[in-house]
Scaffold this motif. Sequence first.
Motif, PDB file in Angstrom:
ATOM      1  N   GLY A 290      33.708  61.973  70.720  1.00  0.00           N
ATOM      2  CA  GLY A 290      34.376  63.155  70.170  1.00  0.00           C
ATOM      3  C   GLY A 290      35.158  63.854  71.268  1.00  0.00           C
ATOM      4  N   PRO A 291      36.379  64.336  70.946  1.00  0.00           N
ATOM      5  CA  PRO A 291      37.237  64.919  71.983  1.00  0.00           C
ATOM      6  C   PRO A 291      36.643  66.155  72.648  1.00  0.00           C
ATOM      7  N   ASP A 292      35.803  66.900  71.937  1.00  0.00           N
ATOM      8  CA  ASP A 292      35.235  68.121  72.531  1.00  0.00           C
ATOM      9  C   ASP A 292      34.348  67.822  73.733  1.00  0.00           C
ATOM     10  N   ARG A 293      33.842  66.584  73.794  1.00  0.00           N
ATOM     11  CA  ARG A 293      32.912  66.256  74.883  1.00  0.00           C
ATOM     12  C   ARG A 293      33.608  65.554  76.046  1.00  0.00           C
ATOM     13  N   VAL A 294      34.936  65.434  75.999  1.00  0.00           N
ATOM     14  CA  VAL A 294      35.625  64.641  77.028  1.00  0.00           C
ATOM     15  C   VAL A 294      36.606  65.521  77.824  1.00  0.00           C
ATOM     16  N   ARG A 295      36.583  65.379  79.153  1.00  0.00           N
ATOM     17  CA  ARG A 295      37.536  66.080  80.019  1.00  0.00           C
ATOM     18  C   ARG A 295      38.103  65.052  80.997  1.00  0.00           C
ATOM     19  N   THR A 296      39.392  65.202  81.323  1.00  0.00           N
ATOM     20  CA  THR A 296      40.011  64.380  82.370  1.00  0.00           C
ATOM     21  C   THR A 296      40.248  65.292  83.569  1.00  0.00           C
ATOM     22  N   VAL A 297      39.719  64.912  84.719  1.00  0.00           N
ATOM     23  CA  VAL A 297      39.854  65.770  85.907  1.00  0.00           C
ATOM     24  C   VAL A 297      40.246  64.908  87.108  1.00  0.00           C
ATOM     25  N   HIS A 298      40.624  65.583  88.195  1.00  0.00           N
ATOM     26  CA  HIS A 298      40.879  64.857  89.438  1.00  0.00           C
ATOM     27  C   HIS A 298      40.295  65.641  90.605  1.00  0.00           C
ATOM     28  N   GLY A 299      40.099  64.920  91.695  1.00  0.00           N
ATOM     29  CA  GLY A 299      39.585  65.558  92.894  1.00  0.00           C
ATOM     30  C   GLY A 299      40.125  64.813  94.105  1.00  0.00           C
ATOM     31  N   PRO A 300      40.035  65.346  95.299  1.00  0.00           N
ATOM     32  CA  PRO A 300      39.443  66.649  95.596  1.00  0.00           C
ATOM     33  C   PRO A 300      40.410  67.806  95.347  1.00  0.00           C
ATOM     34  N   VAL A 301      39.840  68.994  95.099  1.00  0.00           N
ATOM     35  CA  VAL A 301      40.620  70.229  94.979  1.00  0.00           C
ATOM     36  C   VAL A 301      40.012  71.255  95.946  1.00  0.00           C
ATOM     37  N   PRO A 302      40.769  72.332  96.263  1.00  0.00           N
ATOM     38  CA  PRO A 302      40.261  73.306  97.242  1.00  0.00           C
ATOM     39  C   PRO A 302      39.037  74.080  96.732  1.00  0.00           C
ATOM     40  N   GLY A 303      38.349  74.713  97.682  1.00  0.00           N
ATOM     41  CA  GLY A 303      37.222  75.574  97.344  1.00  0.00           C
ATOM     42  C   GLY A 303      37.687  76.940  96.856  1.00  0.00           C
ATOM     43  N   ALA A 304      36.745  77.886  96.839  1.00  0.00           N
ATOM     44  CA  ALA A 304      37.000  79.211  96.238  1.00  0.00           C
ATOM     45  C   ALA A 304      38.189  79.897  96.912  1.00  0.00           C
ATOM     46  N   GLN A 305      39.035  80.529  96.117  1.00  0.00           N
ATOM     47  CA  GLN A 305      40.195  81.238  96.668  1.00  0.00           C
ATOM     48  C   GLN A 305      40.648  82.328  95.700  1.00  0.00           C
ATOM     49  N   VAL A 306      41.314  83.337  96.268  1.00  0.00           N
ATOM     50  CA  VAL A 306      41.855  84.428  95.450  1.00  0.00           C
ATOM     51  C   VAL A 306      43.071  83.912  94.690  1.00  0.00           C
ATOM     52  N   LEU A 307      43.153  84.265  93.404  1.00  0.00           N
ATOM     53  CA  LEU A 307      44.302  83.870  92.588  1.00  0.00           C
ATOM     54  C   LEU A 307      45.336  84.980  92.490  1.00  0.00           C
ATOM     55  N   GLU A 308      44.896  86.196  92.191  1.00  0.00           N
ATOM     56  CA  GLU A 308      45.847  87.308  92.102  1.00  0.00           C
ATOM     57  C   GLU A 308      45.130  88.641  92.295  1.00  0.00           C
ATOM     58  N   ALA A 309      45.884  89.595  92.812  1.00  0.00           N
ATOM     59  CA  ALA A 309      45.360  90.950  92.973  1.00  0.00           C
ATOM     60  C   ALA A 309      46.392  91.894  92.352  1.00  0.00           C
ATOM     61  N   VAL A 310      45.946  92.785  91.497  1.00  0.00           N
ATOM     62  CA  VAL A 310      46.872  93.676  90.773  1.00  0.00           C
ATOM     63  C   VAL A 310      46.548  95.112  91.144  1.00  0.00           C
ATOM     64  N   ARG A 311      47.604  95.855  91.569  1.00  0.00           N
ATOM     65  CA  ARG A 311      47.394  97.262  91.936  1.00  0.00           C
ATOM     66  C   ARG A 311      47.270  98.107  90.668  1.00  0.00           C
ATOM     67  N   ARG A 312      46.590  99.244  90.812  1.00  0.00           N
ATOM     68  CA  ARG A 312      46.479 100.165  89.671  1.00  0.00           C
ATOM     69  C   ARG A 312      47.807 100.823  89.385  1.00  0.00           C
TER      70      ARG A 312
END
Length: 312
Positions: A290-312
């Motif tokens: 069933g498609p819900d149980r399947v994912r296609t992925v690749h590696g390696p990818v980087p570790g934790a990092q900031v994506l965006e910061a938004v000012r008030r």
Amino acid sequence: MLGRLAARAPAKINLLLEVGPARPDGFHDLLSVFQAVSLEEVVTVTPAATFGVEVRDPQGRPVPGIPDDPQHNLALRAALAVRAGRPELPPLHLDVVKEVPVAGGMAGGSADAAAALVACDAFWRTGMGLPGLHPFAAVLGSDVPFALHGRTAVGTGRGEHLVPVMTTARFDWVLVLGEEGLSTPAVFREFDRLALEHPPTPPRRDSERLRAVETALRAGDPVSLGAALANDLQPAAVSLQPGLARTLEAGREAGACGVLVSGSGPTVAWLADSHRHALDLAVLAAERFGPDRVRTVHGPVPGAQVLEAVRR
Ligand code: C5P
């Protein structure tokens, strides 16, 4: 002051997982090759009156089965660890968008913690960076340091001592998610039960299995990597969920370069020899599971990092 800040951290597959006997503290010494893959958790922090956490899937639906209290939720525990001894820092609300399967053997909870560490350090400008956050990560969980560092690495101890592995290649994977999660402590207990008959020896850094994985990674060769994949927890995971044997066999029959249970399972990873091959394998996996149980992925990818910061 920032209005909001988001950070991401990756899931992992263990390309090799050698497990030693239980230690007096109940943990097991490991020799693991981790690869960070392109499923990720995103944690967004916003100032709030009190600490809190909400976990949703990428479609915005609440994800059941995840504790939201500060004693048990790993992302909240990470935030509180960074703030310890600094009561002047404003409390934060954490919104987690969860792509990684819950209790799937891919360290999704650890990725939440790693993303939260990076997000809180950046939001509060505590300036710890990766070296300062690493000790907190190791206390939060065995796989949290790797989620911080990402890429491909050899882990020893509980998995928290990391040395990067050089590889320039991209590896393509098909993941078949389990129908039900598996508890990591339960899989280690089953490992200990099975070990009564075949006692394991402590993992060694000069392991031949490690050499085979490192050589394949260095060569960027999915066929040799597929042959070298090994997970000592796999028999325990299969013993608790016998259906996993069929998922592994289906991958072999479909022509994967290698198959294995990821970590403590139940996610099963099929290694492809190219992106194109992964798409073909994913079609076969989706027909079968069933498609819900399947994912296609690749590696390696980087570790934790900031994506965006938004000012008030
Ligand atoms: O460190 P973490 O909280 O992720 O570990 C979850 C459980 O997995 C531990 O409580 C322990 O039962 C088991 N474990 C282990 N040896 C390891 C890592 C985890 O026995 N090296």
